[in-house]
Design a protein around this motif. Structure first.
Motif, mmCIF file in Angstrom:
data_model
loop_
_atom_site.group_PDB
_atom_site.id
_atom_site.type_symbol
_atom_site.label_atom_id
_atom_site.label_comp_id
_atom_site.label_asym_id
_atom_site.label_seq_id
_atom_site.Cartn_x
_atom_site.Cartn_y
_atom_site.Cartn_z
ATOM 1 N N HIS A 113 37.650 38.353 36.024
ATOM 2 C CA HIS A 113 37.171 39.604 35.432
ATOM 3 C C HIS A 113 35.847 40.063 36.035
ATOM 4 C CE1 HIS A 113 40.314 38.897 32.371
ATOM 5 N NE2 HIS A 113 40.325 40.229 32.367
ATOM 6 N N ARG A 114 35.083 39.143 36.554
ATOM 7 C CA ARG A 114 33.793 39.522 37.152
ATOM 8 C C ARG A 114 33.908 39.719 38.666
ATOM 9 N NH1 ARG A 114 30.533 41.349 39.196
ATOM 10 N NH2 ARG A 114 28.267 41.252 39.088
ATOM 11 N N ASN A 115 35.123 39.585 39.202
ATOM 12 C CA ASN A 115 35.331 39.620 40.657
ATOM 13 C C ASN A 115 34.362 38.659 41.348
ATOM 14 O OD1 ASN A 115 37.010 40.801 42.756
ATOM 15 N ND2 ASN A 115 35.142 41.695 43.585
ATOM 16 N N ALA A 116 34.299 37.457 40.822
ATOM 17 C CA ALA A 116 33.398 36.443 41.362
ATOM 18 C C ALA A 116 34.020 35.712 42.545
ATOM 19 C CB ALA A 116 33.006 35.457 40.264
ATOM 20 N N LEU A 117 35.077 36.287 43.073
ATOM 21 C CA LEU A 117 35.641 35.762 44.313
ATOM 22 C C LEU A 117 36.175 36.944 45.096
ATOM 23 C CD1 LEU A 117 39.238 34.468 43.726
ATOM 24 C CD2 LEU A 117 37.841 35.263 41.826
ATOM 25 N N GLN A 118 36.082 36.827 46.396
ATOM 26 C CA GLN A 118 36.711 37.847 47.236
ATOM 27 C C GLN A 118 37.838 37.181 48.019
ATOM 28 O OE1 GLN A 118 33.813 40.481 49.150
ATOM 29 N NE2 GLN A 118 32.598 40.537 47.292
ATOM 30 N N CYS A 119 37.499 36.484 49.084
ATOM 31 C CA CYS A 119 38.593 35.850 49.844
ATOM 32 C C CYS A 119 39.176 34.655 49.097
ATOM 33 C CB CYS A 119 38.136 35.455 51.238
ATOM 34 S SG CYS A 119 37.236 33.896 51.367
ATOM 35 N N GLY A 120 38.404 34.060 48.212
ATOM 36 C CA GLY A 120 38.934 32.990 47.370
ATOM 37 C C GLY A 120 38.886 31.604 47.989
ATOM 38 N N TYR A 121 38.377 31.508 49.209
ATOM 39 C CA TYR A 121 38.440 30.221 49.889
ATOM 40 C C TYR A 121 37.465 29.208 49.279
ATOM 41 C CZ TYR A 121 39.630 27.245 53.867
ATOM 42 O OH TYR A 121 40.112 26.236 54.662
ATOM 43 N N ARG A 181 37.883 53.095 37.597
ATOM 44 C CA ARG A 181 37.907 52.080 36.542
ATOM 45 C C ARG A 181 37.817 50.679 37.118
ATOM 46 N NH1 ARG A 181 42.983 53.339 32.799
ATOM 47 N NH2 ARG A 181 42.665 51.174 32.175
ATOM 48 N N THR A 182 37.029 49.846 36.466
ATOM 49 C CA THR A 182 36.972 48.439 36.840
ATOM 50 C C THR A 182 38.125 47.709 36.187
ATOM 51 O OG1 THR A 182 34.603 48.329 37.242
ATOM 52 C CG2 THR A 182 35.658 46.313 36.478
ATOM 53 N N VAL A 183 39.015 47.216 37.017
ATOM 54 C CA VAL A 183 40.105 46.360 36.520
ATOM 55 C C VAL A 183 40.166 45.155 37.458
ATOM 56 C CG1 VAL A 183 41.515 48.139 35.422
ATOM 57 C CG2 VAL A 183 41.752 47.731 37.865
ATOM 58 N N PRO A 184 40.562 43.996 36.938
ATOM 59 C CA PRO A 184 40.603 42.813 37.811
ATOM 60 C C PRO A 184 41.636 42.977 38.927
ATOM 61 C CG PRO A 184 40.780 42.183 35.490
ATOM 62 C CD PRO A 184 40.940 43.675 35.550
ATOM 63 N N ARG A 185 41.332 42.426 40.061
ATOM 64 C CA ARG A 185 42.258 42.495 41.185
ATOM 65 C C ARG A 185 43.525 41.694 40.865
ATOM 66 N NH1 ARG A 185 38.475 39.871 45.237
ATOM 67 N NH2 ARG A 185 40.393 39.565 46.396
ATOM 68 N N PRO A 186 44.670 42.257 41.262
ATOM 69 C CA PRO A 186 45.927 41.610 40.883
ATOM 70 C C PRO A 186 46.174 40.268 41.569
ATOM 71 C CG PRO A 186 46.341 43.510 42.314
ATOM 72 C CD PRO A 186 44.879 43.523 41.980
ATOM 73 N N ASN A 187 45.497 40.035 42.691
ATOM 74 C CA ASN A 187 45.822 38.826 43.457
ATOM 75 C C ASN A 187 44.914 37.636 43.146
ATOM 76 O OD1 ASN A 187 43.892 40.527 44.521
ATOM 77 N ND2 ASN A 187 44.214 39.904 46.637
ATOM 78 N N ASN A 225 37.121 51.618 42.306
ATOM 79 C CA ASN A 225 36.900 50.511 41.374
ATOM 80 C C ASN A 225 35.419 50.137 41.453
ATOM 81 O OD1 ASN A 225 36.582 47.841 40.290
ATOM 82 N ND2 ASN A 225 38.781 47.508 40.496
ATOM 83 N N PRO A 226 34.634 50.546 40.465
ATOM 84 C CA PRO A 226 33.174 50.375 40.557
ATOM 85 C C PRO A 226 32.765 48.927 40.819
ATOM 86 C CG PRO A 226 33.737 51.722 38.653
ATOM 87 C CD PRO A 226 35.035 51.214 39.214
ATOM 88 N N GLN A 227 33.451 48.005 40.182
ATOM 89 C CA GLN A 227 33.068 46.608 40.360
ATOM 90 C C GLN A 227 33.290 46.156 41.808
ATOM 91 O OE1 GLN A 227 35.603 43.366 38.784
ATOM 92 N NE2 GLN A 227 33.815 42.803 37.575
ATOM 93 N N LEU A 228 34.411 46.571 42.369
ATOM 94 C CA LEU A 228 34.684 46.152 43.746
ATOM 95 C C LEU A 228 33.678 46.756 44.711
ATOM 96 C CD1 LEU A 228 38.581 46.144 44.075
ATOM 97 C CD2 LEU A 228 37.024 44.409 43.182
ATOM 98 N N VAL A 229 33.285 47.996 44.469
ATOM 99 C CA VAL A 229 32.271 48.613 45.331
ATOM 100 C C VAL A 229 30.956 47.844 45.213
ATOM 101 C CG1 VAL A 229 30.847 50.665 45.677
ATOM 102 C CG2 VAL A 229 33.320 50.891 45.362
ATOM 103 N N ASP A 230 30.547 47.587 43.971
ATOM 104 C CA ASP A 230 29.281 46.861 43.783
ATOM 105 C C ASP A 230 29.307 45.510 44.478
ATOM 106 O OD1 ASP A 230 28.457 48.965 42.280
ATOM 107 O OD2 ASP A 230 28.289 47.880 40.375
ATOM 108 N N GLU A 231 30.442 44.832 44.389
ATOM 109 C CA GLU A 231 30.493 43.487 44.979
ATOM 110 C C GLU A 231 30.595 43.533 46.503
ATOM 111 O OE1 GLU A 231 29.450 41.121 43.233
ATOM 112 O OE2 GLU A 231 29.446 42.509 41.556
ATOM 113 N N GLN A 232 31.194 44.598 47.038
ATOM 114 C CA GLN A 232 31.134 44.766 48.488
ATOM 115 C C GLN A 232 29.688 44.960 48.926
ATOM 116 O OE1 GLN A 232 33.429 44.617 51.181
ATOM 117 N NE2 GLN A 232 34.339 43.479 49.501
ATOM 118 N N ILE A 233 28.974 45.774 48.158
ATOM 119 C CA ILE A 233 27.575 46.025 48.509
ATOM 120 C C ILE A 233 26.784 44.720 48.441
ATOM 121 C CG2 ILE A 233 25.453 47.217 47.807
ATOM 122 C CD1 ILE A 233 27.550 49.090 49.028
#
Lengths: 162, 288, 793
Positions: free
Chosen positions: A95-103, C17-23, C677-685
């Motif tokens: 939920h926090r996107n605390a991973l990107q590539c996941g490795y 919208r911030t939603v968790p990534r499906p993968n 997706n605001p969260q994904l943008v923030d985390e890319q930054i």
């Protein structure tokens, strides 16, 4: 320099393996047992991607010869996922996107769980310190710290309610 | 990045380990926690014929204390030192230092004996051993002997251990309550080997009669007791008054080396800063 | 309802919208499939014997002993592998004058950098292959290496590739406006030489490839951690003498890319060639030591810069002279001239000054190859520009924020262009600056800085405005002759239960391609996210397209997904209209149900539409055919590139006794257009910023004068770790591109573009009382103590 026959207890299952003494545990878990959730990032004990639990203590699997692990209780991300022990951390990471590539993630989760078991109420600096041996090249760490902090608080609250 | 092939045997007793080591000759190598050895194996920097595993030797285990000393089995893991109440009470310097040793996962496997025997010049614990005037109990084919820490570290990855010796136990005098200790290191990232570090012990309470042991690490090829600097501090009317002279004296005590992290001049500068900050901390503890 | 609806204002839109990534679920459970995890029947592991010398003639290779090694399948030299794999030359026709020499999958008669493969050993296990590799006897004749880019063009220095005549790969000059006049009329001129440490990407999963030539099918399947599968399909075919249709590139989970995995690596080509030669799967996973000497390096630049400024703060001119060393070959197929070319394009980019002179020279050297890594060229251009702006401010005694405020291109000046010819559609430098000033409490920090200085605590504020090239059109590579697609394709279909399957030519390495595609398609269609499944990373099973690089995923692949989703919605509504005997225009889809447009009145579920279309078409009119698959492609045409912009700030403390830097806070305000997706943008930054902070403080591939990399291990090459990194506050200004309906401009690289620049500026700001200016990164303690003249001696 023949192979050694050893018995490894991994995620509650006993495995009889014939291995070379030079094989480190990360390779044996991945190649012999197909437990590919334990990742290899450097093989010289720096990146932390191969972190697993051995006799309850987090350990770098690339720095432990499999022959040395005979008789030990080994837990990997697969076992910790199946048992549900770190389900809340996994949810928080998602939920926090605390991973990107996941490795780095399986090892990061195991390291975070280790912290929370020893210190249920860590501040952010303590979280950062405890994961400071785990490389993450994608996130910049902040989201990971957030996720761990969230879980620590949630567990505290749940503990108080119970 | 896979190690050369080697054989492996796990010793059950110290006697067995010694005989295995003797039999293996030059191709034999001890392994305990493996946290420095296994990277070197994986990188093919070492090619032992056989590893003799001493991680589980009962003779190397345990932390005990008697009236005067605390005794640390060489097989004691860093994590055990970090949480031992005995260590915390009698040699608090060690617990401060251990927080700087690598990371939790390394501390869980790495052993005190392995750390000392590896003798990395940037390692924290060897410096603490000299500052604390520890004694190493070593067993070899000819029996036991004791080596003072100051004589143990001989150079870059070099110790007084012979190839067929095993480091068994480390004994450290219990610190009296008034003894003050200081530990600090300058590493660019938490857990990295230090560019410069200082373990310092101060015995006594009166400005006259203080005994100060500043031991630097990460600067030269081995942990180094800065005895000239210590004398400047001890002989001054008040240690702080002797600081400038002590900082100057460091150039007699230390032989800073250049490596990827820093050049020699930087290291000397860092040593002087560490001495100042260390002394300031020790004196402040007295006021606390 | 107020105001007209934009096309994005859909019922239950997921845009924004911030939603968790499906993968993520599988990745947090360790159930990902990275190439390094894969095994195939009869698979061999290849290990390369690599040159220990930076430059050496290969006199002889004796493979006899190695071939007898336990488990060895084959030992193949570079000369032998020429049969399977033809060489390439990394040039593009639009980079005029760029030259390079033919590069082989393995060195044939000469090794040109330490780490270049000269022989391959394939065995049943990696360990066996490593054992046998030690038995390969290579006789080298060491040649004089060219290592110092400063002298690489001097006449007494050997020419690496004699047939090229000199060591100059590429040169570009630019002269816009009246530069000499501007400098002569300036009230102050500042200049400096900016030095950048060569660094690299350090993806946590090293490069990995598993090639499987199946003679029975006459097809090559390559499982590869790559950002551009279709590009790789073309290149494998071209150099292994196959038709493109004979090659399938599959890209599953990838453990980090950052531009490292968008190139053609010689050892990966060799792996595919070996599979073809041996008629069985061959796997190569670089170990970490190999990664450091073969993954592309980047940013090895020395750039002299000058700036002209008036006393009122008006910046009137920039001038630069950039020099970069790229290794012995221009990398294929994107070339190693792009980085320097971008430096020329981008210096001064955020500012109004119209007078600009630039020269960039790209030279060969006997070090590992350099090429495009995250934010290509931007960190160089940004550090030079922003460093010069601070020097100009100091020269006239003006606050660094004030001088930027006076010189940044006005927000109402668009469309406009830069002296280097970049076309800007719509940027927001001033809005970004204003937002940053408020977020960081600039005035408060200045006061704190002053107060702390009196206590001997030296803190600094550094600012860095930036622009970032995104969404490249064919102008980037296609016009130069490279078969690297600038367009992306997306197919969207509804299955027989009403669920949605999306196939996109984007790839995923953690940025969120899969998530943004699902969000865009769900929004365009009007279904919930859980009904959308995204397939990517497979040349057999996705439309043709560029992949994920240059911050192009959201802007190009996202727009294609939007258009494909809209097209399928129309197709579905046509079926629904036919079933319901109404016109499709009166209908819409909301949460998976066909409704009367503008209402929530449910008419028919998508599952029912699908059931009828697939199983009871007999109930529909005879002349009606349901089409429940739609494909759309998109490429920007109006502008060669989109530009994003923003500004970063750093607040840090310098320990002037030890030279250690503590990062206290970091801010980034950026404008990437529409945020999906605001969260994904923030985390890319944030992730991008931290890679830039690594360059600022730690990262450096250090070579000695013989061309040996001296710090090629994880223990010696330092990357940012959790303890030293600050929390990073991210703010946004939103100026969508009007070229697409979605309006997204991309966010993957902006963080990296400006981070090092503002740290360097903050260090100089902190050291201002000492009258010290440092224009070199990484900012090591030694460097800082040197500058301060504090040496132990």
């Amino acid at each position: 320099m023949g192979k050694h026959v050893i018995t490894l207890m991994v995620n509650g299952e006993s495995h009889r393996l014939e291995i070379e003494p030079r094989a480190h545990l990360a390779d044996v878990l991945r190649d012999e047992l197909a437990l590919t959730g334990t990742h290899i990032g450097c093989e010289h004990g720096v990146c932390g991607a191969c972190t697993i639990r051995v006799d309850g203590a987090i350990t770098r699997a690339c720095l432990l010869l499999a022959v040395q692990a005979e008789g030990a209780v080994i837990e990997t991300i697969e076992g910790l996922s199946d048992s549900g022990e770190i389900g809340d951390l996994q949810d928080a990471f998602r939920h926090r996107n605390a991973l990107q590539c996941g490795y780095c993630t399986p090892a990061m989760l195991i390291t975070a769980q280790d912290l929370l078991l020893h210190n249920p109420n860590p501040d952010r600096a303590t979280i950062r310190d405890h994961i400071s041996g785990n490389y993450c090249r994608c996130t910049g760490y902040q989201a990971i710290v957030d996720a761990v902090e969230t879980v620590a608080k949630a567990r505290q609250t749940a503990g108080e309610r119970a | 990045m896979k190690a050369y092939a080697f054989d492996y045997v796990r010793a059950a007793t110290l006697v067995e380990a010694l005989s295995l080591l003797e039999r293996a000759g030059e191709g034999g190598k001890l392994i305990a926690g493996g946290q420095s050895l296994v990277p070197a194996l994986n990188l093919r920097l070492l090619a032992p014929q056989i590893l003799i595993d001493i991680a589980q030797l009962p003779e190397l285990r345990g932390i005990t204390s008697d009236d005067t000393h605390i005794h640390l089995g060489a097989g004691t893991r860093h994590a055990e030192l970090a949480t031992s109440a005995l260590v915390g009470q009698h040699v608090p310097l060690l617990q401060t230092a251990i927080r700087h040793v690598a990371h939790a996962a390394i501390r869980n496997r790495g052993t005190l004996g392995g750390n000392l025997a590896h003798a990395d010049p940037a390692s924290e614990l060897p410096a603490c051993m000299i500052a604390l005037e520890a004694t190493m109990l070593v067993v070899g084919p000819k029996g036991e002997r004791r080596i003072d820490a100051i004589d143990f570290f001989k150079g870059l990855y070099e110790t007084a251990l012979e190839a067929d010796d095993i480091l068994v136990r480390i004994s450290i005098a219990r610190s009296p309550a008034e003894t003050r200790v200081h530990f600090n290191e300058l590493a660019r990232r938490a857990g990295d080997y230090a560019m410069a570090g200082l373990a310092m012990v101060m015995h006594g309470t009166q400005p006259q009669g203080l005994r100060i042991r500043p031991v630097f690490f990460g600067i030269g090829d081995r942990p180094t007791l800065a005895s000239h600097a210590a004398r400047c501090l001890e002989q001054a009317a008040d240690p702080m008054a002797g600081l400038a002279a002590a900082q100057q004296a460091l150039s007699q005590d230390l032989s800073p080396q250049e490596d990827l992290q820093a050049d020699a001049d930087t290291r000397m500068q860092l040593a002087r800063v560490l001495l100042k900050r260390g002394l300031t901390d020790l004196l402040a503890q007295g006021r606390g | 309802m107020s105001g007209p609806l934009s096309p994005l204002d859909r019922p239950n839109s997921y845009i924004g919208r911030t939603v968790p990534r499906p993968n993520l679920e599988r990745l947090v459970e360790g159930r990902g499939t990275y190439v390094s995890d894969m095994t195939l029947p009869r698979m061999g592991h290849v290990v390369f014997v690599r040159s220990p010398y930076a430059h050496a003639r290969i006199v002889d290779i004796d493979t006899g002993a190695a071939k007898q090694g336990e488990g060895v399948i084959a030992v193949v030299t570079g000369a032998e592998l020429v049969e399977q794999c033809s060489p390439w030359v990394g040039v593009l026709s639009h980079l005029k004058g760029l030259k390079s020499a033919p590069q082989h999958a393995m060195a044939v008669d000469r090794a040109c950098w330490q780490g270049e493969a000269v022989c391959a050993v394939v065995a049943n296990s990696r360990a066996q292959a490593e054992d046998a590799a030690e038995l390969v006897q290579v006789q080298y004749q060491e040649l004089e290496p060219v290592t110092d880019m400063r002298t690489a063009l001097e006449p007494h220095i050997p020419v690496i590739h004699a047939e090229l005549g000199d060591n100059l790969a590429f040169e570009r000059s630019l002269d816009a406006g009246e530069v000499d006049k501007a400098f002569s009329e300036a009230d102050a001129v500042a200049e400096a030489e900016f030095v950048f440490g060569r660094h690299t990407g350090v993806t946590l999963e090293a490069r990995a490839v598993l090639a499987d030539w199946n003679p029975g099918e006459r097809r090559l399947t390559v499982y590869q951690g790559t950002q551009a599968p279709h590009m790789m399909q073309n290149i494998f075919a071209k150099h292994l003498a196959l038709e493109e249709a004979q090659v399938r590139v599959v890209c599953k989970d990838v453990g980090g890319s950052f531009g490292i995995k968008v190139h053609v690596y010689a050892d990966e080509m060799a792996t595919a060639a070996l599979s073809k030669r041996l008629k069985r799967p061959v796997k190569f996973v670089a170990d970490r030591i190999e990664s450091f000497v073969t993954d592309i390096h980047a940013r090895d630049h020395i750039c002299k810069g000058r700036i002209a400024v008036k006393q009122d703060g008006t910046i009137t001119a920039f001038a630069i002279d950039d020099l970069t060393g790229i290794g012995p070959y221009s990398m294929y197929p994107r070339t190693s001239a792009i980085e320097a070319n971008q430096v020329v394009n981008l210096v001064g980019g955020p500012y109004q000054a119209r007078n600009y002179r630039a020269r960039a020279r790209v030279v060969f050297q006997n070090k590992n190859v350099m090429c495009q890594y995250r934010a290509v060229g931007h960190p160089i251009a940004c550090s030079v520009t922003e460093g010069l702006v601070d020097l100009a401010a100091r020269a006239i005694g003006m606050d660094p924020l004030e001088i930027r405020s006076r010189n940044l291109i006005k927000d109402d000046a668009y469309p406009t262009d830069s002296p280097s010819g970049l076309k800007f559609e719509s940027l927001s430098h001033h809005a970004s600056l204003a937002k940053l000033k408020q977020m960081m409490d600039y005035d408060g920090l200045r006061a704190e800085q002053k107060r702390l200085r009196r206590q001997g605590i030296y803190r600094g504020i550094g600012l860095a405005s930036f622009i970032e090239v995104t969404n490249p059109s064919a102008a980037f590579y296609g016009v130069g002759g490279a078969r690297i697609s600038s367009q992306d394709g997306v197919s969207v279909r509804m299955d027989a239960t009403g669920a949605i399957i999306v196939q996109t030519s984007l790839t995923e390495q953690g940025q969120g391609s899969e998530a943004l595609t699902a969000q865009v398609v769900a929004s365009a269609l009007g279904v919930t996210l859980d009904k959308v499944r995204v397939i990517l990373g497979d040349t057999d099973n996705t439309p043709y397209g560029g992949g994920t690089w240059a911050s192009r995923g959201a802007g190009i692949g996202g727009e294609a997904a939007w258009q494909a989703g809209k097209a399928l919605r129309m197709n579905i509504l046509e079926v629904a209209g036919t079933i319901l005997q109404t016109v499709p225009d009166m209908l819409d889809i909301d949460q998976g149900v066909v409704v009367d447009k503008g209402t929530t009145r449910e008419r028919i579920g998508l599952d029912e539409v699908a059931r009828i279309a697939y199983f009871r078409p007999d109930t529909l009119p005879a002349d009606f055919q349901a089409e429940l698959l739609a494909t759309r492609h998109y490429v920007p045409r109006q502008y060669p590139f989109a530009f994003t912009n923003g500004i970063q700030a750093s607040w840090l403390e310098v320990d002037t006794e030890t030279g250690f830097i503590t990062l206290l806070n970091h801010w980034c305000v950026e404008d990437c257009g529409t945020i999906i997706n605001p969260q994904l943008v923030d985390e890319q930054i944030r992730g991008g910023v931290v890679q830039g902070l690594g360059a600022a403080l730690f990262e450096h591939c250090r070579y000695d004068e013989r061309g040996q990399l001296t710090n090629g291990t994880m223990a010696d090459y330092l990357v940012p770790m959790a303890s030293e990194m600050p929390d990073i506050e991210v703010g946004h200004v939103v100026s969508p591109t009007l070229e697409s309906e979605l309006g997204a401009k991309g966010a993957g690289e902006a963080g990296t573009a400006g981070a090092a620049a503002c740290v360097a500026n903050a260090v100089n700001d902190a050291l201002e009382p000492f009258d010290v200016t440092i224009t070199e990164i990484p900012l090591t303690p030694s460097l800082i103590l040197n500058a301060l003249g504090r040496r132990g001696g």
